[in-house]
Design an enzyme around this catalytic site. Structure first.
Site, PDB file in Angstrom:
ATOM      1  CG  HIS A 250      60.649  22.877  20.332  1.00 40.71           C
ATOM      2  ND1 HIS A 250      60.732  23.531  21.539  1.00 40.71           N
ATOM      3  CD2 HIS A 250      61.887  22.970  19.767  1.00 40.71           C
ATOM      4  CE1 HIS A 250      61.961  23.995  21.703  1.00 40.71           C
ATOM      5  NE2 HIS A 250      62.672  23.664  20.644  1.00 40.71           N
TER       6      HIS A 250
ATOM      7  CB  SER B 122      64.720  26.450  21.263  1.00 37.94           C
ATOM      8  OG  SER B 122      64.942  25.210  21.893  1.00 37.94           O
TER       9      SER B 122
ATOM     10  CG  ASP C 240      57.984  22.523  22.989  1.00 37.57           C
ATOM     11  OD1 ASP C 240      58.657  21.518  22.696  1.00 37.57           O
ATOM     12  OD2 ASP C 240      58.462  23.673  23.036  1.00 37.57           O
TER      13      ASP C 240
END
Length: 248
Positions: free
Chosen positions: A228, A102, A198
């Site tokens: 995610h 991320s 996601d």
């Protein structure tokens, strides 16, 4: 192989917590996501892989995250980039395989651009480059903009736990580190794992990064039903396999 731990002192008196598995190189360096830390399931799985394979592995917590010191609300992309570079410069030698999740995918890219001669390869999980300009603001309700303008911070509700404090400093600072408006000068092999479901980083955003990276050895893997976090057993198996390929 056993894992050691400690703290890296920073010039301003703050301390970054780290854990390391000694082994053969290249050193795999884990970079966590926004409000995540080095104790997450993916980082732990890579530690177990490193111990089993006798590979070199280092993970750490950014300023204001996990076991490190500092007030999270004062964190910025500049600060967390500096943390990553300090860990790389002071705690590793030789080639590196950066693994970023991320926000950690953005930080990994920034670190790779700053230390290109050190980067052997990269694995990115749901990478979120430029999220402070291209993702966060698109989802703000009107009251968020008012709070950020007037108070300098908005407490964003989060399905992962406590609200996220989104500060004006984070947004303004993040803009200066945008990378998606031009080719991304990374030439090392890159593997990207992205969930098709996601809600935080749309798969098209991660694909935009894959297309912007200059390297010709980029593999983008879309896990159609993935979220995610990509922390299911099968997702972690894909991550470990990708890192094992690049580190070997």
């Amino acid at each position: 192989m056993s894992e050691t731990s400690g703290f890296l002192a920073r010039p301003d008196g703050e301390r970054l917590a780290w854990r390391r598995v000694a082994g053969a190189g290249p050193t795999v360096v884990w970079l966590s996501g926004y409000r995540s830390d080095m104790a997450g399931s993916k980082a732990e799985a890579l530690a177990e892989w490193a111990k089993a394979k006798g590979r070199s592995y280092l993970r750490f917590d950014y300023f204001g995250h996990g076991e490190s010191s500092g007030d999270f609300v004062k964190g910025t992309i500049t600060r967390w980039r500096e943390d990553a570079l300090a860990v790389i410069d002071e705690m590793t030698e030789g080639p590196l395989v950066l693994v970023g999740s991320s926000m950690g995918g953005w930080i990994a890219c920034l670190a790779a651009m700053a230390r290109p001669e050190r980067i052997a390869a990269m694995t990115l999980i749901a990478p979120a480059p430029d999220f402070t300009t291209k993702l966060m603001p698109t989802r703000f309700p009107p009251e968020a903009l008012d709070a950020i303008r007037d108070a300098g911070v908005w407490m964003q509700p989060s399905e992962y736990g406590d609200p996220n404090p989104i500060t004006r400093a984070l947004l303004e600072d993040g803009a200066r580190w945008s990378i998606l408006d031009a080719p991304v000068p990374i030439t090392a092999p890159v593997r990207i794992l992205q969930g098709g479901e996601d809600p935080d980083v749309p798969w098209r955003h991660a694909l935009e990064l894959a297309q912007a990276i200059k390297s010709v050895d980029v593999v983008f893997s879309l896990i159609k039903d993935g979220d995610h976090r990509l922390s299911r057993e099968q997702d972690i198996a894909r991550l470990v396999a990708a890192v094992d390929e690049l580190a070997s």
